[in-house]
Scaffold this motif. Sequence first.
Motif, PDB file in Angstrom:
ATOM      1  N   ILE A  45      10.834   1.278  -1.275  1.00  0.00           N
ATOM      2  CA  ILE A  45       9.552   0.574  -1.135  1.00  0.00           C
ATOM      3  C   ILE A  45       9.539  -0.692  -1.987  1.00  0.00           C
ATOM      4  O   ILE A  45       9.114  -1.750  -1.528  1.00  0.00           O
ATOM      5  CB  ILE A  45       8.372   1.500  -1.524  1.00  0.00           C
ATOM      6  CG1 ILE A  45       8.388   2.772  -0.662  1.00  0.00           C
ATOM      7  CG2 ILE A  45       7.039   0.777  -1.345  1.00  0.00           C
ATOM      8  CD1 ILE A  45       7.425   3.852  -1.128  1.00  0.00           C
ATOM      9  N   TRP A  46      10.012  -0.581  -3.243  1.00  0.00           N
ATOM     10  CA  TRP A  46      10.019  -1.746  -4.129  1.00  0.00           C
ATOM     11  C   TRP A  46      10.939  -2.847  -3.606  1.00  0.00           C
ATOM     12  O   TRP A  46      10.656  -4.032  -3.774  1.00  0.00           O
ATOM     13  CB  TRP A  46      10.433  -1.342  -5.548  1.00  0.00           C
ATOM     14  CG  TRP A  46       9.307  -0.745  -6.331  1.00  0.00           C
ATOM     15  CD1 TRP A  46       9.201   0.531  -6.805  1.00  0.00           C
ATOM     16  CD2 TRP A  46       8.086  -1.393  -6.721  1.00  0.00           C
ATOM     17  NE1 TRP A  46       8.008   0.716  -7.452  1.00  0.00           N
ATOM     18  CE2 TRP A  46       7.308  -0.440  -7.426  1.00  0.00           C
ATOM     19  CE3 TRP A  46       7.590  -2.683  -6.539  1.00  0.00           C
ATOM     20  CZ2 TRP A  46       6.051  -0.747  -7.944  1.00  0.00           C
ATOM     21  CZ3 TRP A  46       6.332  -2.985  -7.054  1.00  0.00           C
ATOM     22  CH2 TRP A  46       5.582  -2.028  -7.755  1.00  0.00           C
ATOM     23  N   MET A  85       9.451  -9.358   0.351  1.00  0.00           N
ATOM     24  CA  MET A  85       8.302 -10.029   0.972  1.00  0.00           C
ATOM     25  C   MET A  85       7.555 -10.902  -0.022  1.00  0.00           C
ATOM     26  O   MET A  85       7.102 -12.000   0.311  1.00  0.00           O
ATOM     27  CB  MET A  85       7.350  -8.997   1.581  1.00  0.00           C
ATOM     28  CG  MET A  85       7.963  -8.156   2.686  1.00  0.00           C
ATOM     29  SD  MET A  85       8.701  -9.114   4.023  1.00  0.00           S
ATOM     30  CE  MET A  85       7.254  -9.784   4.818  1.00  0.00           C
ATOM     31  N   MET A  86       7.419 -10.428  -1.261  1.00  0.00           N
ATOM     32  CA  MET A  86       6.740 -11.205  -2.299  1.00  0.00           C
ATOM     33  C   MET A  86       7.486 -12.504  -2.576  1.00  0.00           C
ATOM     34  O   MET A  86       6.875 -13.554  -2.786  1.00  0.00           O
ATOM     35  CB  MET A  86       6.627 -10.395  -3.599  1.00  0.00           C
ATOM     36  CG  MET A  86       5.679  -9.229  -3.520  1.00  0.00           C
ATOM     37  SD  MET A  86       3.965  -9.715  -3.236  1.00  0.00           S
ATOM     38  CE  MET A  86       3.153  -8.142  -3.240  1.00  0.00           C
ATOM     39  N   LEU A 137       0.817  -1.213   0.000  1.00  0.00           N
ATOM     40  CA  LEU A 137       0.000   0.000   0.000  1.00  0.00           C
ATOM     41  C   LEU A 137       0.852   1.265   0.000  1.00  0.00           C
ATOM     42  O   LEU A 137       0.398   2.328  -0.435  1.00  0.00           O
ATOM     43  CB  LEU A 137      -0.950   0.008   1.203  1.00  0.00           C
ATOM     44  CG  LEU A 137      -1.935  -1.164   1.299  1.00  0.00           C
ATOM     45  CD1 LEU A 137      -3.019  -0.875   2.325  1.00  0.00           C
ATOM     46  CD2 LEU A 137      -2.559  -1.507  -0.043  1.00  0.00           C
ATOM     47  N   MET A 138       2.096   1.128   0.472  1.00  0.00           N
ATOM     48  CA  MET A 138       3.004   2.275   0.466  1.00  0.00           C
ATOM     49  C   MET A 138       3.290   2.755  -0.962  1.00  0.00           C
ATOM     50  O   MET A 138       3.393   3.949  -1.223  1.00  0.00           O
ATOM     51  CB  MET A 138       4.317   1.912   1.170  1.00  0.00           C
ATOM     52  CG  MET A 138       4.184   1.777   2.676  1.00  0.00           C
ATOM     53  SD  MET A 138       5.570   0.867   3.422  1.00  0.00           S
ATOM     54  CE  MET A 138       6.904   2.022   3.196  1.00  0.00           C
ATOM     55  N   ILE A 139       3.400   1.793  -1.895  1.00  0.00           N
ATOM     56  CA  ILE A 139       3.712   2.168  -3.287  1.00  0.00           C
ATOM     57  C   ILE A 139       2.529   2.880  -3.933  1.00  0.00           C
ATOM     58  O   ILE A 139       2.700   3.669  -4.864  1.00  0.00           O
ATOM     59  CB  ILE A 139       4.155   0.931  -4.120  1.00  0.00           C
ATOM     60  CG1 ILE A 139       5.013   1.371  -5.308  1.00  0.00           C
ATOM     61  CG2 ILE A 139       2.983   0.100  -4.603  1.00  0.00           C
ATOM     62  CD1 ILE A 139       6.353   1.935  -4.972  1.00  0.00           C
ATOM     63  N   GLN A 140       1.316   2.620  -3.429  1.00  0.00           N
ATOM     64  CA  GLN A 140       0.135   3.280  -3.996  1.00  0.00           C
ATOM     65  C   GLN A 140       0.138   4.773  -3.679  1.00  0.00           C
ATOM     66  O   GLN A 140      -0.098   5.609  -4.561  1.00  0.00           O
ATOM     67  CB  GLN A 140      -1.155   2.621  -3.464  1.00  0.00           C
ATOM     68  CG  GLN A 140      -1.247   1.128  -3.687  1.00  0.00           C
ATOM     69  CD  GLN A 140      -1.106   0.730  -5.138  1.00  0.00           C
ATOM     70  OE1 GLN A 140      -1.548   1.429  -6.037  1.00  0.00           O
ATOM     71  NE2 GLN A 140      -0.470  -0.416  -5.373  1.00  0.00           N
ATOM     72  N   VAL A 195       4.381   8.518   0.811  1.00  0.00           N
ATOM     73  CA  VAL A 195       4.516   9.874   0.251  1.00  0.00           C
ATOM     74  C   VAL A 195       5.925  10.410   0.488  1.00  0.00           C
ATOM     75  O   VAL A 195       6.420  11.233  -0.281  1.00  0.00           O
ATOM     76  CB  VAL A 195       3.460  10.827   0.892  1.00  0.00           C
ATOM     77  CG1 VAL A 195       3.579  12.236   0.334  1.00  0.00           C
ATOM     78  CG2 VAL A 195       2.055  10.289   0.658  1.00  0.00           C
ATOM     79  N   ILE A 196       6.581   9.914   1.533  1.00  0.00           N
ATOM     80  CA  ILE A 196       7.887  10.444   1.945  1.00  0.00           C
ATOM     81  C   ILE A 196       9.049   9.611   1.391  1.00  0.00           C
ATOM     82  O   ILE A 196      10.050  10.154   0.930  1.00  0.00           O
ATOM     83  CB  ILE A 196       7.977  10.501   3.495  1.00  0.00           C
ATOM     84  CG1 ILE A 196       6.831  11.352   4.061  1.00  0.00           C
ATOM     85  CG2 ILE A 196       9.325  11.040   3.945  1.00  0.00           C
ATOM     86  CD1 ILE A 196       6.530  11.104   5.515  1.00  0.00           C
ATOM     87  N   LEU A 197       8.908   8.285   1.440  1.00  0.00           N
ATOM     88  CA  LEU A 197      10.009   7.392   1.058  1.00  0.00           C
ATOM     89  C   LEU A 197      10.242   7.357  -0.450  1.00  0.00           C
ATOM     90  O   LEU A 197       9.338   7.618  -1.241  1.00  0.00           O
ATOM     91  CB  LEU A 197       9.730   5.970   1.550  1.00  0.00           C
ATOM     92  CG  LEU A 197       9.712   5.746   3.061  1.00  0.00           C
ATOM     93  CD1 LEU A 197       9.277   4.329   3.378  1.00  0.00           C
ATOM     94  CD2 LEU A 197      11.090   6.024   3.675  1.00  0.00           C
TER      95      LEU A 197
END
Length: 290
Positions: free
Chosen positions: A267-268, A274-275, A27-30, A260-262
């Motif tokens: 994030i990827w 994890m994936m 959700l962070m990448i969204q 929004v910050i990172l």
Amino acid sequence: MKYGLNNSSLATLYLIILIIAYTFFFLMIQTNTIDLIIKENFNFNKIILFIFILAILSLITFSTPKEIIKYINKVVPIMCVILILISLIVIIKNINIIDKVFYLIISDAFNFKSVFGGLIPTLLISIRRNIFQNELLIGPASIASAVKKGNSHLVASTAVMANLFITFVICTLIAFLIIIFKMQNEVTTTNYINLISQVFTYHFPNIGSLLLTILLSLFAFTTIVSGFYFGLTNLMYLTKNTLIILIFRINVLLFTLSGVILKPTIIWYLIDTMMLILIILNVISVTRLR
């Protein structure tokens, strides 16, 4: 995993990793995408954007599962219809070069360089994109199917059709938009956000930027909603403790907002790691269940 392999520990481990990967990192990448697309197209104040996203996320993370399902069922079909309609408008406007588009796709797919020079890199890119596009071997598609009660064969068929629809309709139409643009313009950027912004601005000169921002933001927010729903319902399967669920809601809000910050690369990296763990657990389980 729990009933087929009779392994509750493995099932719980998978569930915890899925919640971390899908409800926190994914959700962070969204929100990161929303931030990038708005910055690309509009000179928007970062603080105002941050407050706006915070307000929307607060509504999402403190909603009930029923409210979330109701929202998704209303918004997603409308978004898909809009995307299909605007893509068809572009294709009809450029119908005179559609034969060249098809020729370019087929000739590039089967030329010597593509088959022998770029086969392995192309396969690797295709596998990576399919994993994120169709959630291949990760598991959320199974969870999404489990939401619907009724005929199991019908539910499974619907899930398969959904993946085919995403792959052969949505992705193909977006590819057409990009290829038509590239055939009529010299493209220098390798950044996808920058490229898709140029594509929409070119095809829809007056409203392209706004249209793309609205569409991508809606897609991102609905992904956040569904990701939060997955996490919440799976956590409620593990525990009914209201304090743990409240802590979970607050953490989802904070993690998602941090997108929004990172930087996207950080994030990827977290998502990829994890994936990979989820895919390994899933493949082992499916192999043993065969």
